[in-house]
Design an enzyme around this catalytic site. Structure first.
Site: not given
Ligand SMILES: C[S@@+](CC[C@H](N)C(=O)[O-])C[C@H]1O[C@@H](n2cnc3c(N)ncnc32)[C@H](O)[C@@H]1O
Length: 234
Positions: A138, A212
């Site tokens: 994010d 994804e």
């Molecule tokens: C924008 S998505 C990207 C998912 C995947 N890496 C992709 O590229 O398809 C970010 C992911 O990070 C997870 N996430 C957000 N903050 C996090 C944190 N502090 N620690 C671990 N995972 C986290 C969210 O639940 C989400 O599934």
């Protein structure tokens, strides 16, 4: 039925302090993947310095923060049976989908933790990590202090990542890309060894594993993908 209700209550109170009025069915499904998902902090913390015992071998350990539904994790683990992979994710459904993909392939070098990327030092020992993947985190527009890649992440990698280890970062967010390049420039122990603002037109495209979110940004939004490799050099 009563037994199931008890299981739900136990899990709910493990994750949440507030009273339960409804629940995410995927929370309970975490229990279906005991070989692939750990969600109890104490259990993870007990493996600190001992992940080789968990995997049953001495192979190098790579970690991914925010696996999403696990396409990338499953594919990289398949390509590299000589490495072990720990994937961190917070969302129940994504954890279950990711675990299910790895289970279908009978992979024995992957585990998913329901754990925050900010807590690495609680369950990893000094120099236990050989590499790190962060794909499409994010960007926290307007609230950049919450980003995953910031000085504090590198402070913990100072101890946890082996010298020579690489952080691999992909993002659709052009400003996040620029900010990380600028940040690494200020860090003595780290060096950008590769970067491109158009991964899919670069020499790295051929071996790239699409996540994804990458699919979404590429095909729906026709967005260039930024990519950086950052090595710990001392
Ligand atoms: C924008 S998505 C990207 C998912 C995947 N890496 C992709 O590229 O398809 C970010 C992911 O990070 C997870 N996430 C957000 N903050 C996090 C944190 N502090 N620690 C671990 N995972 C986290 C969210 O639940 C989400 O599934």
């Amino acid at each position: 039925m009563e037994h199931k209700e008890k299981e739900i209550e136990e899990l709910w109170s493990y994750f949440f302090k507030k009273p339960r009025n409804n629940y995410n069915p995927y929370m309970l499904r975490l229990l279906d993947f005991p070989d692939y998902i750990l969600f109890k902090k104490k259990m993870m913390n007990d493996y600190k310095g001992k992940w080789k015992e968990f995997f049953g071998n001495d192979n190098p350990i790579y970690l991914e923060i925010g696996t999403g539904s696990g396409n990338f994790t499953k594919e990289i683990a398949k390509r590299h049976p000589e490495r072990n992979f720990i994937g961190l994710e917070l969302r129940f459904k994504r954890l279950c989908l990711a675990a299910s993909k790895c289970q279908k392939e009978s992979l024995n070098n992957v585990v998913f933790l329901r754990r925050r990327g900010e807590e690495l030092a609680e369950f990893l020992e000094k120099e236990e990590l050989s590499g790190l993947y962060i794909n499409f985190p994010d960007p926290w527009e307007g609230n950049e202090k919450n980003r995953m890649i910031q000085a504090s992440l590198f402070s913990s990698l100072d101890s946890l990542l082996k010298v020579g280890g690489i952080l691999f970062f992909k993002t659709d967010h052009d400003q996040y890309y620029q900010d990380v390049l600028t940040l690494v420039d200020t860090l003595e122990q780290y060096q950008v060894i590769y970067h491109t603002s158009d991964l899919h037109q670069s020499e790295k495209a051929e071996n790239n594993i699409k996540t994804e979110f990458e699919h979404l940004f590429l095909y729906k939004h026709n967005k260039n993908i930024n990519y950086i490799e950052i090595q710990k050099v001392k």
